[in-house]
Design an enzyme around this catalytic site. Structure first.
Site, PDB file in Angstrom:
ATOM      1  CB  CYS A 260      36.485  39.185  37.635  1.00 13.87           C
ATOM      2  SG  CYS A 260      36.124  38.347  36.086  1.00 13.87           S
TER       3      CYS A 260
ATOM      4  CB  CYS B  27      33.113  37.508  37.121  1.00 18.14           C
ATOM      5  SG  CYS B  27      34.752  36.918  36.702  1.00 18.14           S
ATOM      6  CG  ASP B  28      31.654  40.009  39.854  1.00 21.29           C
ATOM      7  OD1 ASP B  28      31.040  38.940  39.699  1.00 21.29           O
ATOM      8  OD2 ASP B  28      32.638  40.132  40.594  1.00 21.29           O
TER       9      ASP B  28
END
Ligand code: NAP
Length: 320
Positions: A145, A148-149
């Site tokens: 993701c 997300c990261d």
């Protein structure tokens, strides 16, 4: 013995647990089948149980670890009386009400649960490469993701695997942070739409490694590189990247709903937007099992709230 309920929630990620909090607070005494951990990646609590730090879930200005966040969701659902069972639903019969659900391997006898309404929140799995140490390196360099990261890879060299729209989108997004992004694709042409291809091909921070496959992860505690093999020449090289984003597609966890609920061509449950209604009245779906676009904990959570309110109103109008 068969357990009866008004609301049965199948799946325990952010969507299911939010639906549990809302239906429990509405005094509907929900029962939740949270699933069981398995070697094939099943995980009570959902995909956040496999992540490390979550920095974009509102309300946690300093960030929170994924498992800790899900543990808080679970405690909150239990506080209002959700009856959580650590079992996996293995068969459903939605052909008539009350709906029937079985857990465990023996589904030949009476259903283990019957319920007036069901909320499906079984999520989706990101497809992985299946290489050694992959699971242990998730959150330590390996990610599925970018939203997300990506932030964790400022000024670092990273790579993305895949040749579809997701890979192009993730790679383009990641150039906001990374100094260089290499797209590793197993063929010499992309599957992605023309516009997404062009965006990636014209981005000066993106390089392509064609006809190439990741064959192993390098580094001990965290990712320090990936070994990539050219499948035309058989030559291998180590790419010194600190991050590898696997963007080779997702699979919704809908096997047990086949033939029971309408799904799209990729297996995602079809909901009647903007609601959580499925093709069966009284069965609602929320979270990644019906969302292939946003796939965020916060959007899953929001859709769990939608499903809870839909179920509550539907029960009020049709059952109580
Ligand atoms: P996808 O279209 O199925 O593409 C998966 C890619 O991963 C393919 O290039 C495939 O290679 C590669 N791949 C599959 N298994 C692999 C393996 N084991 N090792 C190495 N490579 C592997 O999946 P997606 O990109 O996630 O897209 C899914 C759907 O969502 C599509 O309909 C897409 O259009 C849509 N989507 C749209 C957008 C957007 O419009 N903004 C963004 C994301 C996704 P091959 O090409 O060789 O098969």
């Amino acid at each position: 013995m068969t357990k009866k309920s008004d609301v049965l929630i199948i799946g325990s990620g952010p969507a299911g647990l939010t639906a549990a909090i809302y239906t429990a607070r509405a005094s509907l005494d929900p029962v939740m089948l949270e699933g069981e951990p398995s070697s094939t990646g099943d995980q009570p609590g959902g995909q956040l149980m496999l992540t490390t730090e979550v920095e974009n879930f509102p309300g946690f200005p300093s960030g929170i670890m994924g498992p800790e966040l899900m543990s808080s969701f679970r405690k909150q659902a239990e506080r209002f009386g959700t009856d959580i069972e650590t079992v996996k639903a293995t068969k459903v019969d939605f052909s008539e009400r009350p709906f029937k659900v079985w857990v465990g391997s023996d589904t030949s006898g009476a259903p283990t649960h019957i319920s007036e309404s069901v909320i499906v929140s079984t999520g989706a799995k990101a497809l992985m490469l299946g290489l050694d140490r992959e699971t242990e390196l998730i959150g330590k360099g390996v990610s599925t993701c970018a939203t997300c990261d990506g932030f964790f890879f400022k000024d670092q060299e990273i790579a993305v695997v895949g040749g579809g729209d997701s890979a192009m989108e993730e790679a383009s997004f990641l150039t906001k942070f990374a100094s260089k992004v290499t797209i590793i694709h197993r063929r010499d042409s992309l599957r992605a739409s023309k516009i997404m291809q062009d965006r990636a091909l014209n981005n000066p921070k993106i390089e392509f490694l064609w006809n190439s496959e990741v064959v192993s992860y390098e580094g001990d505690a965290a990712l320090e590189g990936v070994t990539v093999r050219n499948n035309q020449t058989d030559e291998s090289q180590v790419l010194p990247v600190t991050g590898l984003f696997v963007a080779i597609g997702h699979k919704p966890n809908t096997t047990i709903f086949e033939g029971q609920l309408d799904t799209d061509e990729e297996g995602y449950i079809v909901t009647k937007s903007p609601s959580s209604y499925t093709s069966v009245e009284g069965v609602f779906a929320c979270g990644d099992v019906q969302d292939k676009t946003y796939r965020q904990a916060i959007t899953a959570s929001g859709s769990g709230c939608v499903a809870a309110i839909d179920a509550e109103r539907w029960l009020e109008a049709n059952v109580h």
